[in-house]
Design an enzyme around this catalytic site. Structure first.
Site, PDB file in Angstrom:
ATOM      1  N   THR A 175       0.812  -1.218   0.000  1.00  0.00           N
ATOM      2  CA  THR A 175       0.000   0.000   0.000  1.00  0.00           C
ATOM      3  C   THR A 175       0.847   1.271   0.000  1.00  0.00           C
ATOM      4  OG1 THR A 175      -1.560   1.234   1.383  1.00  0.00           O
ATOM      5  CG2 THR A 175      -0.111  -0.264   2.530  1.00  0.00           C
ATOM      6  N   ASP A 176       0.244   2.373  -0.448  1.00  0.00           N
ATOM      7  CA  ASP A 176       0.926   3.672  -0.375  1.00  0.00           C
ATOM      8  C   ASP A 176       1.050   4.174   1.067  1.00  0.00           C
ATOM      9  OD1 ASP A 176      -1.782   4.275   0.049  1.00  0.00           O
ATOM     10  OD2 ASP A 176      -1.926   5.773  -1.543  1.00  0.00           O
ATOM     11  N   GLU A 177       0.236   3.583   1.978  1.00  0.00           N
ATOM     12  CA  GLU A 177       0.196   4.100   3.354  1.00  0.00           C
ATOM     13  C   GLU A 177       1.514   3.899   4.099  1.00  0.00           C
ATOM     14  OE1 GLU A 177      -3.264   3.459   5.667  1.00  0.00           O
ATOM     15  OE2 GLU A 177      -4.601   3.612   3.949  1.00  0.00           O
TER      16      GLU A 177
ATOM     17  N   TYR B  16      -2.180  -0.504  10.997  1.00  0.00           N
ATOM     18  CA  TYR B  16      -2.289  -1.176   9.695  1.00  0.00           C
ATOM     19  C   TYR B  16      -1.057  -0.908   8.835  1.00  0.00           C
ATOM     20  CZ  TYR B  16      -3.430  -1.625   4.738  1.00  0.00           C
ATOM     21  OH  TYR B  16      -3.373  -1.925   3.394  1.00  0.00           O
TER      22      TYR B  16
ATOM     23  N   LYS C 166       1.930  -3.421   7.411  1.00  0.00           N
ATOM     24  CA  LYS C 166       2.254  -3.605   5.987  1.00  0.00           C
ATOM     25  C   LYS C 166       3.725  -3.245   5.727  1.00  0.00           C
ATOM     26  CE  LYS C 166      -0.106  -4.635   3.003  1.00  0.00           C
ATOM     27  NZ  LYS C 166      -0.520  -5.974   2.448  1.00  0.00           N
TER      28      LYS C 166
HETATM   29  P1  NAD Z   1      -9.862  -7.293   1.836  1.00  0.00           P
HETATM   30  O1  NAD Z   1      -9.886  -6.943   3.283  1.00  0.00           O
HETATM   31  O2  NAD Z   1     -11.047  -7.014   0.992  1.00  0.00           O
HETATM   32  O3  NAD Z   1      -9.527  -8.850   1.652  1.00  0.00           O
HETATM   33  C1  NAD Z   1      -8.544  -9.505   2.371  1.00  0.00           C
HETATM   34  C2  NAD Z   1      -8.694 -11.003   2.129  1.00  0.00           C
HETATM   35  O4  NAD Z   1      -7.639 -11.684   2.853  1.00  0.00           O
HETATM   36  C3  NAD Z   1     -10.022 -11.565   2.651  1.00  0.00           C
HETATM   37  O5  NAD Z   1     -10.596 -12.437   1.683  1.00  0.00           O
HETATM   38  C4  NAD Z   1      -9.628 -12.342   3.898  1.00  0.00           C
HETATM   39  O6  NAD Z   1     -10.488 -13.441   4.183  1.00  0.00           O
HETATM   40  C5  NAD Z   1      -8.220 -12.790   3.545  1.00  0.00           C
HETATM   41  N1  NAD Z   1      -7.387 -13.064   4.732  1.00  0.00           N
HETATM   42  C6  NAD Z   1      -7.226 -12.272   5.827  1.00  0.00           C
HETATM   43  N2  NAD Z   1      -6.398 -12.863   6.706  1.00  0.00           N
HETATM   44  C7  NAD Z   1      -6.006 -14.045   6.149  1.00  0.00           C
HETATM   45  C8  NAD Z   1      -5.127 -15.072   6.549  1.00  0.00           C
HETATM   46  N3  NAD Z   1      -4.497 -15.030   7.736  1.00  0.00           N
HETATM   47  N4  NAD Z   1      -4.931 -16.124   5.720  1.00  0.00           N
HETATM   48  C9  NAD Z   1      -5.577 -16.181   4.516  1.00  0.00           C
HETATM   49  N5  NAD Z   1      -6.426 -15.241   4.092  1.00  0.00           N
HETATM   50  C10 NAD Z   1      -6.629 -14.170   4.888  1.00  0.00           C
HETATM   51  O7  NAD Z   1      -8.556  -6.586   1.264  1.00  0.00           O
HETATM   52  P2  NAD Z   1      -8.300  -5.840  -0.127  1.00  0.00           P
HETATM   53  O8  NAD Z   1      -8.803  -4.457  -0.034  1.00  0.00           O
HETATM   54  O9  NAD Z   1      -8.706  -6.727  -1.232  1.00  0.00           O
HETATM   55  O10 NAD Z   1      -6.702  -5.750  -0.088  1.00  0.00           O
HETATM   56  C11 NAD Z   1      -5.890  -6.816  -0.605  1.00  0.00           C
HETATM   57  C12 NAD Z   1      -4.423  -6.433  -0.442  1.00  0.00           C
HETATM   58  O11 NAD Z   1      -4.176  -5.209  -1.143  1.00  0.00           O
HETATM   59  C13 NAD Z   1      -4.004  -6.182   1.007  1.00  0.00           C
HETATM   60  O12 NAD Z   1      -2.730  -6.730   1.203  1.00  0.00           O
HETATM   61  C14 NAD Z   1      -3.980  -4.657   1.142  1.00  0.00           C
HETATM   62  O13 NAD Z   1      -3.038  -4.250   2.104  1.00  0.00           O
HETATM   63  C15 NAD Z   1      -3.572  -4.255  -0.269  1.00  0.00           C
HETATM   64  N6  NAD Z   1      -4.047  -2.929  -0.705  1.00  0.00           N
HETATM   65  C16 NAD Z   1      -5.366  -2.594  -0.635  1.00  0.00           C
HETATM   66  C17 NAD Z   1      -5.797  -1.354  -1.133  1.00  0.00           C
HETATM   67  C18 NAD Z   1      -7.256  -0.936  -1.094  1.00  0.00           C
HETATM   68  O14 NAD Z   1      -7.555   0.213  -1.437  1.00  0.00           O
HETATM   69  N7  NAD Z   1      -8.190  -1.800  -0.745  1.00  0.00           N
HETATM   70  C19 NAD Z   1      -4.860  -0.458  -1.687  1.00  0.00           C
HETATM   71  C20 NAD Z   1      -3.507  -0.837  -1.721  1.00  0.00           C
HETATM   72  C21 NAD Z   1      -3.117  -2.079  -1.243  1.00  0.00           C
HETATM   73  O1  DAU Z   2      -4.243   3.946   0.456  1.00  0.00           O
HETATM   74  C1  DAU Z   2      -4.439   2.566   0.327  1.00  0.00           C
HETATM   75  C2  DAU Z   2      -5.291   2.081   1.475  1.00  0.00           C
HETATM   76  O2  DAU Z   2      -6.611   2.540   1.219  1.00  0.00           O
HETATM   77  C3  DAU Z   2      -5.280   0.567   1.656  1.00  0.00           C
HETATM   78  O3  DAU Z   2      -3.977   0.146   1.979  1.00  0.00           O
HETATM   79  C4  DAU Z   2      -6.239   0.163   2.760  1.00  0.00           C
HETATM   80  O4  DAU Z   2      -6.300  -1.246   2.871  1.00  0.00           O
HETATM   81  C5  DAU Z   2      -7.615   0.700   2.412  1.00  0.00           C
HETATM   82  O5  DAU Z   2      -8.533   0.396   3.453  1.00  0.00           O
HETATM   83  C6  DAU Z   2      -7.578   2.203   2.185  1.00  0.00           C
HETATM   84  O6  DAU Z   2      -7.298   2.924   3.421  1.00  0.00           O
HETATM   85  P1  DAU Z   2      -8.013   4.316   3.782  1.00  0.00           P
HETATM   86  O7  DAU Z   2      -7.953   4.504   5.247  1.00  0.00           O
HETATM   87  O8  DAU Z   2      -7.509   5.413   2.914  1.00  0.00           O
HETATM   88  O9  DAU Z   2      -9.501   3.950   3.266  1.00  0.00           O
HETATM   89  P2  DAU Z   2     -10.946   4.171   3.908  1.00  0.00           P
HETATM   90  O10 DAU Z   2     -11.923   3.782   2.854  1.00  0.00           O
HETATM   91  O11 DAU Z   2     -11.078   3.570   5.263  1.00  0.00           O
HETATM   92  O12 DAU Z   2     -10.990   5.763   4.074  1.00  0.00           O
HETATM   93  C7  DAU Z   2     -10.776   6.636   2.968  1.00  0.00           C
HETATM   94  C8  DAU Z   2     -10.834   8.063   3.490  1.00  0.00           C
HETATM   95  O13 DAU Z   2     -12.180   8.353   3.918  1.00  0.00           O
HETATM   96  C9  DAU Z   2      -9.957   8.317   4.710  1.00  0.00           C
HETATM   97  O14 DAU Z   2      -9.442   9.639   4.630  1.00  0.00           O
HETATM   98  C10 DAU Z   2     -10.926   8.209   5.884  1.00  0.00           C
HETATM   99  C11 DAU Z   2     -12.222   8.723   5.289  1.00  0.00           C
HETATM  100  N1  DAU Z   2     -13.481   8.133   5.870  1.00  0.00           N
HETATM  101  C12 DAU Z   2     -13.611   6.785   5.916  1.00  0.00           C
HETATM  102  C13 DAU Z   2     -14.741   6.195   6.432  1.00  0.00           C
HETATM  103  C14 DAU Z   2     -14.875   4.691   6.499  1.00  0.00           C
HETATM  104  C15 DAU Z   2     -14.504   8.981   6.295  1.00  0.00           C
HETATM  105  O15 DAU Z   2     -14.400  10.215   6.226  1.00  0.00           O
HETATM  106  N2  DAU Z   2     -15.650   8.390   6.794  1.00  0.00           N
HETATM  107  C16 DAU Z   2     -15.796   7.031   6.900  1.00  0.00           C
HETATM  108  O16 DAU Z   2     -16.857   6.582   7.404  1.00  0.00           O
END
Ligand code: NAD
Ligand code: DAU
Length: 354
Positions: free
Chosen positions: A135-137, A161, A165
């Protein structure tokens, strides 16, 4: 023989989109190892559940015996590692699972991968790939005039989180440097699209807007995220997997910085248009709530390296991608009913009550 890739976390949001894309492109066998936490949903991969090129295995990446036997049996030529705990707010309320899966789990997977990879023939060892999805975080938070994060920006994670990562990214780096394991790390910005669990900003806002519920905005709503359509992220991962240079990291982003309020207002306008209702426009549901502790102000990705070296750029604009996404959530009531179960309702009640 067609090659097999092992995908971890393939029942989650991005992993399931990735598997569907690979199967559609006919790139070989896919084995999906997923623990099925609250965020994992096999409905996401329903359409391929009986496809002979796909297999689901229920299990934890931290279960070394299971991972060892799985690697021996399916002999993958690559592993794409999505499995993680991913919701920042949950990591603030309870970091334990984040350390267990993201740090200990990635370590267990790396150790079993190293043992498996060491036993391969020279040719198979040379062609093997381990791609870690991150992730970018991990880079921390930007000021309003800072340049976007590049691959050489120092790590400065701010939440449990992102710290978990970052730790997993460092382990992956060390396994390449020390043991020569052919790894990639991809660091991506915020994704949106179908199958995202509705605790994250975009699906939560779509569902609440549809139901006429308050739209909870943390702080002043001016935090900035760089939004990328999930299918573009999946295509970028495939590019890296197929053409990347082992040992490298690649930043992936949408060139799409938006303030949270702007995103929410766009969603309100589209929901008003697609699902009109009597009464006030949905924007009036916007409610400012207590800020997230340690809330990162701005993320933005410099994705020039993957464009220059591998020719990847996002295809979807935010305007077209968000429209598709809103429509998908409004048209897939069964999926929503399925994921918004008791556990989901408990999280929403506990998290937004104070
Ligand atoms: P998600 O939370 O939707 O899905 C995570 C999946 O991992 C689920 O299916 C869960 O059951 C599985 N899981 C969790 N713990 C496990 C374990 N111990 N063993 C096997 N499976 C397990 O997540 P996502 O949003 O699809 O993110 C996927 C990956 O991409 C993550 O590594 C996250 O850090 C990264 N990522 C997400 C975003 C985003 O915006 N969602 C952005 C950048 C990177
Ligand atoms: O940047 C990549 C990341 O993006 C991934 O690594 C994470 O897995 C993914 O969950 C996401 O993280 P964020 O914290 O950026 O996403 P989230 O959707 O939780 O929140 C996006 C923005 O919106 C953040 O600034 C918080 C704000 N927010 C979120 C929620 C859930 C609100 O203002 N209200 C809300 O109820």
């Amino acid at each position: 023989m067609p090659s097999t890739i092992l995908v971890t976390g393939g029942a989650g949001f991005i992993g399931s989109n990735f598997i569907l894309q690979r199967i559609e492109e006919g790139t070989g066998q896919v084995v999906n190892l997923d623990k099925l936490t609250y965020a994992g949903n096999l409905r996401n991969v329903d359409s391929i559940s009986s496809d002979r090129r796909y297999e689901f295995v229920h299990g934890d990446i931290g279960d070394r015996e299971l991972v060892r036997r799985l690697l021996e049996r399916c002999q993958p030529s690559a592993i794409v590692h999505f499995a993680a705990e991913t919701h920042v707010d949950r990591s603030i309320r309870g970091p334990d699972d984040f350390i267990r899966t993201n740090v200990d789990g990635t370590f267990a997977l790396l150790e079993e991968t190293r043992a498996y990879w060491s036993g391969l023939s020279d040719d198979a060892r040379n062609h093997f790939r381990f791609l870690h999805v991150s992730t970018d975080e991990v880079y921390g938070s930007l000021g309003p005039n800072d340049p976007p994060f590049s691959e050489t920006t120092p790590y400065a994670p701010n939440s449990p989180y992102s710290a978990s990562k970052a730790a997993s990214d460092h382990l992956v780096r060390a396994y390449h440097h020390t043991y020569g394991l052919p790894t990639f790390t991809t660091n991506c910005s915020n994704n949106y699209g179908r199958f995202q669990f509705p605790e994250k900003l975009i699906p939560l806002m779509i569902l609440n807007a549809r139901e006429g519920k308050p739209l909870p905005v943390y702080g002043d709503g001016k935090n900035v995220r760089d939004w990328l359509f999930v299918e573009d992220h999946c295509a970028a991962i495939s590019k890296v997997l197929d053409q990347g240079r082992p040992g490298e990291t690649y930043n992936i982003g949408g060139w799409n910085e938006k303030r949270n309020l702007e995103v929410i207002e766009t969603i309100c306008d589209i929901v008003d248009e697609v699902a009109p209702r009597d009464g006030a426009p949905r924007k009036e549901l916007i409610t400012f709530v207590k800020d997230r502790p340690g809330h990162d102000r701005r993320y933005a990705m410099d994705a020039r390296k993957i464009e220059r070296e591998l020719g990847w750029r996002p295809k979807e604009t935010f305007e077209s991608g968000i429209r598709k996404t809103v429509r998908w959530y409004l048209e897939n009531e069964d999926w929503i009913r399925d994921v918004t179960s008791g556990a989901y309702r408990q999280w929403i009640a506990a998290h937004y009550s104070v």
